[in-house]
Design an enzyme around this catalytic site. Structure first.
Site, mmCIF file in Angstrom:
data_model
loop_
_atom_site.group_PDB
_atom_site.id
_atom_site.type_symbol
_atom_site.label_atom_id
_atom_site.label_comp_id
_atom_site.label_asym_id
_atom_site.label_seq_id
_atom_site.Cartn_x
_atom_site.Cartn_y
_atom_site.Cartn_z
ATOM 1 N N SER B 66 19.180 112.429 -27.328
ATOM 2 C CA SER B 66 18.067 113.567 -27.659
ATOM 3 C C SER B 66 18.178 114.232 -25.822
ATOM 4 C CB SER B 66 16.465 113.311 -27.891
ATOM 5 O OG SER B 66 15.944 112.467 -26.064
ATOM 6 N N LYS B 103 11.348 114.262 -21.607
ATOM 7 C CA LYS B 103 12.187 116.039 -22.111
ATOM 8 C C LYS B 103 11.865 116.899 -21.242
ATOM 9 C CE LYS B 103 11.602 114.943 -26.962
ATOM 10 N NZ LYS B 103 12.510 114.088 -26.695
#
Lengths: 438, 146
Positions: B66, B103
């Site tokens: 990701s 993230k």
């Protein structure tokens, strides 16, 4: 002023730093071999699970997922403890570990507001940097600092930080509400004897005449009275104090980098610690070894390592304790650093009488155990009669490989490359594959 | 052989310096300078470079793709520092719905978001989530098979 920084439910908190799913649920940490609970989260305490509760009694709940039981992960706890100490050392030049999860911190020369502000900073920074929640208690003496810490932990109004002055209503109120048994170094038997005299709270004891206390009881209790009054007179390595951990450490006469010299010191400290352990009828579960270089010698390379070595089973036998201390030393010693101090601490003590023999015990092991006890008793007697150090143990050969049951041990997140925490991508956040947007 | 039971907590690992000699040689100096002179104080230590605050630094490994777009690949090692206050633009390790994730922290139109470096993952507004910052990623270590 002296502060006591105490990590909240330390072993459980270490596990929670890396496993958010354990947050807010009942968690217990078990000793590896005998399968009893040695650390509890608040939620587990609230379920009425006592310290030392046998794990098999809780297995039902664990299987149902109502509670989480973990094997102890001393490698992780040792590392997190060293991190907490390191954060504290950024704020104070005098940090003395009292046990794996408690540290005394010197705050000298500050007024009350500054001390309070500094304590709040410590409270916040340790949590932020290491993830470990702590309580901070500050007072003029160690005995009062212990009580301040207790207040910081138990009374929500303090928000984890309590600074006490020797005089003042706050201190008085707190002492009045503190039972004698909760005062550092006042054991159960003393509580009973003092109660007959009408001394029931910490405040009553503080009001007593130290000299009369000395005549009637002991110098140790006299010191406690003076400490409650705000006069420091207890040092860390003080003898005659019932302990929840045992520490023996000493500075070398001069800085040394000689392995032989360091080994000899550790050997001595380990044996002395084991002797103290037997004198108070306890068993230890783990051995903590530390070395220190001189912080004030900026010209020298600094290295102050520590290590926790788990014992194969709870014991008071000098031999496994010595072997563990030696192994610990081998793991942390590095050549080229000039050490100022070496020490050995025995951790997670249990009452010898309450120590239930592990399920694996066979008649042969029982016989071996009894033989060991006799040997140790003889050793202590000789050293008592003929002077300390008359009989000592030689260098143990490398210990036999011990096989531990640790089925529920969590990864050693901070000390093994193969076991560091894996961070994911957030599956719930993923778009479904057929999602057209790009 | 090391006993597997021994535990090695080393938040500030002892320095293991790598000798790094000067490649240029000074000329025109009288006498015979010791060849060791150029080594003094010239050692490079990766710990020193990557770990600014040992007590607050943790290593973690990355799972999944990701964060490919930000140069963070599956299997990489993250150096995470808990002592830094997160700012937009930082790569974060965060606890989201009981999961530990990595993230990028961004602000768009004043709204804080957690963004992935991969279009297959939608940015998530922080306000929608039970989210806690664990630490800030200071560096990424990518090792090639050699």
């Amino acid at each position: 002023m002296i502060g006591l920084v105490d990590c909240n439910n330390f072993y459980v908190s270490c596990e929670r730093v890396f496993q958010p799913r354990l947050e807010g649920v009942p968690v217990g940490v078990m000793s590896n071999n005998d399968g009893c609970v040695i650390a509890r989260s608040n939620e587990l305490k609230a379920l009425g699970v006592e310290m030392g509760a046998p794990a098999f009694e809780l297995q039902q709940w664990a299987r149902q997922g109502r509670i989480h039981l973990l094997s102890s992960n001393y490698e992780l706890y040792g590392d997190m403890s060293a991190r907490v100490r390191e954060v504290l050392e950024e704020f104070s030049a005098g940090v003395e570990p009292y046990s794996i999860d408690e540290m005394f911190v010197r705050f000298d020369g500050f007024d009350h507001p500054t001390t309070l502000a500094l304590s709040r900073t410590l409270h916040h920074k340790v949590r932020q940097f290491t993830g470990i929640p702590v309580c901070v208690g500050v007072a003029p003496t160690r005995t009062l600092a212990k009580l301040a810490n207790r207040a910081a932990k138990k009374l929500p109004g303090y928000h984890g930080v309590c600074v006490l002055t020797p005089e003042g209503n706050e201190t008085r109120g707190l002492l009045e509400r503190t039972a004698l048994g909760d005062v550092w170094g006042v054991g159960r038997r003393l509580v009973e004897r003092l109660a007959i005299q009408g001394i029931e709270s910490a405040w009553d004891l503080r009001q007593a005449d130290p000299k009369a206390i000395r005549r009637r009881y002991s110098v140790t209790l006299e010191r406690t009275v003076r400490e409650l009054q705000g006069t420091p007179c207890i040092e860390l390595n003080d003898a005659d104090r019932p302990r929840d951990r045992i520490m023996t450490s000493r500075s070398f006469g001069r800085l040394t980098s000689e392995l032989g010299e360091v080994q000899a010191a550790i050997r001595q400290h380990a044996q002395r610690s084991a002797e103290k352990l037997r004198a108070q009828d306890s068993y230890a579960r783990a051995v903590y070894v530390f070395l220190k270089t001189n912080r004030h010698r900026a010209d020298l390379a600094q290295y102050s390592p520590s290590v926790v070595v788990e014992l194969p089973e709870p014991t008071d036998d000098s031999r496994p304790i010595l072997a563990a201390a030696q192994q610990g030393l081998e793991a942390i010693y590095r050549r080229g650093y000039r050490f100022m101090k070496a020490g050995v601490m025995l951790l997670d003590l249990v009452d010898a009488n309450r120590q239930q023999l592990s399920l694996l015990d066979t008649p042969e092991r029982q016989a071996e155990h009894d033989k060991g006890r006799q040997l140790m008793a003889a050793l202590d007697e000789l050293n008592q009669k003929m002077g300390r150090g008359t009989v000592t143990l030689g260098r143990p050969t490398a210990g036999a490989a011990w096989h531990l049951r640790c089925a529920h041990r969590t990864p050693r997140f901070t000390t093994r490359w193969g076991e560091v925490l894996q961070v994911g991508e957030g599956h719930k956040l993923k778009r479904p594959d057929q999602w057209p947007g790009r | 052989m090391r006993d597997p039971k021994i535990h090695y907590p080393l938040p500030s690992p002892p320095l293991r310096p790598l000798p790094f000699p000067l490649t240029t040689i000074r000329a025109g100096i009288s006498g015979f300078p010791s060849p060791a002179e150029d080594y003094v104080g010239r050692t490079l230590d990766l710990n020193e470079r990557l770990v600014k605050r040992p007590s607050a630094t943790f290593f973690m490994s990355v799972k999944g793709d990701s964060m490919d777009g930000f140069g963070i690949q599956d299997g990489d090692t993250l150096v995470v520092d808990r002592s830094i206050d997160p700012r937009p633009g930082h790569i974060l390790v965060a606890l989201v719905d009981g999961e530990v994730i990595v993230k990028r922290y961004e602000k768009r139109h004043g709204r804080p978001l957690l963004c992935s470096g991969n279009p297959r993952y939608a940015p998530i507004p922080l306000t929608d989530l039970d989210c806690q910052v664990w630490g800030v990623v200071r560096s990424v270590i990518h090792e090639y098979p050699v």
